[in-house]
Write a protein that holds these residues in place. Structure first.
Motif, PDB file in Angstrom:
ATOM      1  N   ASN A 410      88.648  78.252  47.705  1.00  0.00           N
ATOM      2  CA  ASN A 410      89.426  79.212  48.487  1.00  0.00           C
ATOM      3  C   ASN A 410      89.929  80.294  47.568  1.00  0.00           C
ATOM      4  N   GLU A 411      90.346  81.393  48.159  1.00  0.00           N
ATOM      5  CA  GLU A 411      90.698  82.575  47.371  1.00  0.00           C
ATOM      6  C   GLU A 411      91.805  82.320  46.383  1.00  0.00           C
ATOM      7  N   LYS A 412      92.828  81.565  46.806  1.00  0.00           N
ATOM      8  CA  LYS A 412      94.025  81.439  45.980  1.00  0.00           C
ATOM      9  C   LYS A 412      93.700  80.906  44.597  1.00  0.00           C
ATOM     10  N   SER A 413      92.794  79.938  44.538  1.00  0.00           N
ATOM     11  CA  SER A 413      92.476  79.378  43.229  1.00  0.00           C
ATOM     12  C   SER A 413      91.226  79.989  42.620  1.00  0.00           C
ATOM     13  N   LEU A 414      90.179  80.246  43.423  1.00  0.00           N
ATOM     14  CA  LEU A 414      88.915  80.703  42.869  1.00  0.00           C
ATOM     15  C   LEU A 414      89.045  82.076  42.215  1.00  0.00           C
ATOM     16  N   LEU A 415      89.563  83.073  42.939  1.00  0.00           N
ATOM     17  CA  LEU A 415      89.678  84.412  42.369  1.00  0.00           C
ATOM     18  C   LEU A 415      90.613  84.418  41.169  1.00  0.00           C
ATOM     19  N   THR A 416      91.743  83.726  41.299  1.00  0.00           N
ATOM     20  CA  THR A 416      92.693  83.710  40.195  1.00  0.00           C
ATOM     21  C   THR A 416      92.147  82.937  39.006  1.00  0.00           C
ATOM     22  N   THR A 417      91.364  81.892  39.258  1.00  0.00           N
ATOM     23  CA  THR A 417      90.726  81.160  38.173  1.00  0.00           C
ATOM     24  C   THR A 417      89.758  82.060  37.417  1.00  0.00           C
ATOM     25  N   ILE A 418      88.962  82.840  38.155  1.00  0.00           N
ATOM     26  CA  ILE A 418      88.042  83.782  37.511  1.00  0.00           C
ATOM     27  C   ILE A 418      88.825  84.796  36.700  1.00  0.00           C
ATOM     28  N   TYR A 419      89.901  85.310  37.294  1.00  0.00           N
ATOM     29  CA  TYR A 419      90.718  86.290  36.575  1.00  0.00           C
ATOM     30  C   TYR A 419      91.250  85.710  35.264  1.00  0.00           C
ATOM     31  N   LYS A 420      91.855  84.530  35.339  1.00  0.00           N
ATOM     32  CA  LYS A 420      92.462  83.935  34.146  1.00  0.00           C
ATOM     33  C   LYS A 420      91.420  83.595  33.075  1.00  0.00           C
ATOM     34  N   LYS A 421      90.266  83.104  33.510  1.00  0.00           N
ATOM     35  CA  LYS A 421      89.275  82.644  32.555  1.00  0.00           C
ATOM     36  C   LYS A 421      88.434  83.774  31.982  1.00  0.00           C
ATOM     37  N   MET A 422      88.167  84.830  32.781  1.00  0.00           N
ATOM     38  CA  MET A 422      87.191  85.826  32.354  1.00  0.00           C
ATOM     39  C   MET A 422      87.749  87.229  32.198  1.00  0.00           C
ATOM     40  N   TYR A 426      95.192  92.185  32.749  1.00  0.00           N
ATOM     41  CA  TYR A 426      95.633  93.239  33.676  1.00  0.00           C
ATOM     42  C   TYR A 426      96.619  92.627  34.662  1.00  0.00           C
ATOM     43  N   PRO A 427      97.882  92.472  34.271  1.00  0.00           N
ATOM     44  CA  PRO A 427      98.876  91.799  35.123  1.00  0.00           C
ATOM     45  C   PRO A 427      99.043  92.406  36.504  1.00  0.00           C
ATOM     46  N   LYS A 428      98.668  93.674  36.662  1.00  0.00           N
ATOM     47  CA  LYS A 428      98.772  94.298  37.979  1.00  0.00           C
ATOM     48  C   LYS A 428      97.937  93.547  39.025  1.00  0.00           C
ATOM     49  N   TYR A 429      96.992  92.772  38.566  1.00  0.00           N
ATOM     50  CA  TYR A 429      96.177  91.950  39.468  1.00  0.00           C
ATOM     51  C   TYR A 429      97.053  91.162  40.433  1.00  0.00           C
ATOM     52  N   TYR A 430      98.168  90.646  39.951  1.00  0.00           N
ATOM     53  CA  TYR A 430      99.011  89.777  40.764  1.00  0.00           C
ATOM     54  C   TYR A 430      99.776  90.536  41.845  1.00  0.00           C
ATOM     55  N   LYS A 431      99.806  91.860  41.777  1.00  0.00           N
ATOM     56  CA  LYS A 431     100.444  92.672  42.807  1.00  0.00           C
ATOM     57  C   LYS A 431      99.471  93.075  43.909  1.00  0.00           C
ATOM     58  N   MET A 432      98.194  92.896  43.657  1.00  0.00           N
ATOM     59  CA  MET A 432      97.169  93.348  44.593  1.00  0.00           C
ATOM     60  C   MET A 432      97.061  92.425  45.797  1.00  0.00           C
TER      61      MET A 432
END
Length: 574
Positions: A410-422, A426-432
């Motif tokens: 699901n989005e909550k973990s998959l997208l954020t997992t990709i963000y954190k790992k790869m 860019y902390p602004k990601y968390y505001k999007m």
């Protein structure tokens, strides 16, 4: 060349273009005060509204213009383009979500009008109207269609009005573009239609004129500030670049005026004045029309272009209603009074959220001076896809290989997992919102593959565009924002959520991250259609500065339903 065959405007000032023009020329304004609790909005506001049914409004305006043009829309050489920011969003929660998707809405209207081709929705914030005319002109220049009907429309009610109130962008009096006492904008409701054709008008009845002149649409350009998603560049980089590129093909002595966006907000008017001065146009008259009609959002670019054509036909430069004393630092020529002109061309410009800017040149020409020999633009029929990424709840794939990321589907973990790992820098990601997170991650993965090949981001800052497509617009953020205004006892419109109810914000986020100043455009389709997408992608390469695009499909409905199918498209120089 691209010719204007017919036009129509429906607004509180009248049901025809001529009615609207004569009202504006007479100095009339439809802007008025609305009492608290109008449409359930606790605070009073100033606007120009009709409270019309959105689909009916578009159908009536487009139908009238089509009838006046004499074209047959039932063949495969005609297409309908709808320009709108939110469509019938005010009915969100009252009926099935899919019926409110702008692509579905456009399809119903197009079918009702008699079109047999698939429509396109241009959803590029406040520049949507100009961007739609630019797209139509390019499609005609490429020979994809012979006739394009462009209708811009928005019907602001509680959803939109409360959002602009949350941004503190609305004036408590009639707006005053470029004035030192300006307080903000007034919203306006309208539908405006132009019928464009690559075929020379066969008679005066088609164009409504008897003076042997026709209107032509020249090249237009869309550029990004790469500065901020809701504030314009202080140095006007995007608008300046669009103006300069437009002026490459224009003699300044042909310009009757520059018609500015002129929202009467503090930063927009200031930015426009800087762009005009830096482009060397300080000695060309400038006007703004929002004081007569308000800011009609997706209709603005079409509505105001029609009024500009009418005024040039009438040898008149319309005054800027509400203007009194200059309140911007850029050198511009403004007047509240109408003035005469015998020049035959003008530039229309708009700017909007997501850092987008658009300029468009139009000119009235003698029929006898037009060459009837058709000239088509070079079609970049072959563009190569250098890298490809796909992301869905099931996983992520880059150039065919599955990415080794762990997480729940699901989005909550998959997208954020990709963000954190790869990605992770860019902390602004968390505001999007979800749509922007999805687009941001997809673009980052694509650019990482370029970086691995030794291609730097700087190589593409001026010549790369971002052109994206989907079917559900920003439905996830729309629902979240609606929840903030649904309860009258707990009414708290969120500005941070409202900004993300424009799908083109994702193109702005990508531009800001990478300092891209090229074209950024967002199109909504009834369904994912690769052939239609490829055609629209080709049009972006008519901007000669564009050599590559981040492009493709990016749709986000909720955490369980989303898809990014994006790639890098580059001109094949072989």
């Amino acid at each position: 060349m691209v010719y204007v065959l017919a036009d129509n405007i429906i607004s509180p000032l009248g049901d025809t273009s001529e009615d609207n023009y004569q009202a504006v020329k007479a100095g009339k304004s439809a802007i008025r005060a609305y009492a608290p609790m109008t449409d359930g909005i606790p605070d009073g506001f100033i606007a120009s509204l009709m409270s019309a049914d959105f689909e009916d409004l578009v159908f009536r305006s487009a139908g009238k213009a089509i009838d006046d043009s004499g074209i047959n829309v039932a063949d495969d050489r005609s297409v309908f383009i709808l320009s709108s920011t939110k469509g019938a969003i005010e009915r969100l929660g009252e009926e099935a979500d899919e019926r409110l998707y702008l692509g579905e809405t456009a399809q119903r209207i197009a079918t009702r009008l008699g079109f047999t081709t698939h429509p396109v929705v241009v959803c590029n914030a406040c520049i949507s109207g100009c961007a739609a005319i630019i797209l139509a002109s390019r499609l005609l220049q490429l020979g994809v269609y012979d006739n394009v009907v462009v209708c811009g429309a928005d019907s602001p009610q509680r959803f939109i009005i409360s959002g602009f109130q949350s941004l503190n962008a609305m004036s408590t009096e009639t707006c005053r573009p470029f004035d030192i006492e300006r307080q903000g904008l007034n919203l306006g409701e309208a539908a405006a239609t132009v019928v464009l054709s690559s075929r020379f008008p066969s008679g005066t009845s088609a164009i409504g004129r008897s003076d042997n002149r026709v209107w032509t649409i020249g090249h237009g350009y869309v550029k990004n500030d790469a500065f901020h998603i809701s504030a314009p560049s202080k140095t006007a980089e995007g608008l300046l670049e669009a103006l300069q590129q437009t002026m490459e093909n224009v003699e300044k002595d042909d310009l009757a005026f520059v018609n500015a966006h002129g929202t009467a907000t503090l930063f927009n008017d200031q930015m426009e004045s800087i762009a005009i001065q830096r482009a060397g146009l300080s000695d060309v008259p400038v006007n703004a029309l929002k004081g007569y009609i308000g800011h009609s959002l997706g209709a603005a670019g079409v509505f105001e272009t029609i009024l500009c054509m009418k005024s040039v036909d009438d040898h008149t430069i319309l005054g800027t209603r509400g203007y009194d004393e200059i309140g911007v630092s850029g050198k511009v020529m403004l007047s509240v009074e109408h003035s005469p002109t015998h020049k035959t061309g003008f530039i229309k410009m708009l700017s909007g959220f997501g850092g987008c800017n658009a300029t468009l040149y139009a000119k009235s020409v003698e029929s006898s001076s037009v060459s009837l020999k058709e000239r088509r633009e070079r079609i970049p029929s072959v563009f190569r896809k250098t890298h490809h990424v796909r992301i869905s709840p099931e996983g992520a794939w880059l150039d065919g290989g599955c990415l080794p990321v762990e997480g729940e589907p699901n989005e909550k973990s998959l997208l954020t997992t990709i963000y954190k790992k790869m990605i992770g820098d860019y902390p602004k990601y968390y505001k999007m919102d979800g749509l922007c997170r999805l687009g941001f991650i997809a673009s980052e993965l694509l650019l990482q593959t370029e970086k691995a090949e030794g291609i730097s981001i700087k190589e593409h800052q001026r010549n790369r565009g971002v052109v994206l497509f989907n079917r559900s617009s920003s439905i996830s953020s729309d629902k979240k924002y609606l929840a903030s205004i649904a309860d009258k006892e707990n009414y708290f419109p969120s500005p941070s959520v409202f900004v993300y109810t424009l799908p083109n914000i994702v193109t702005g986020e990508i531009a800001i991250r990478n300092d891209y100043h090229g074209e950024t455009s967002f199109y909504i389709l009834p369904e994912k259609n690769e052939e239609q997408m490829q055609t629209l992608i080709q049009t972006a390469f008519l901007d000669r500065q564009t050599t590559s695009l981040l492009t493709g499909w990016i749709d986000y409905e909720d955490r369980e339903h989303y898809e990014a199918d994006m790639y890098i498209a580059s001109i094949n120089k072989a």
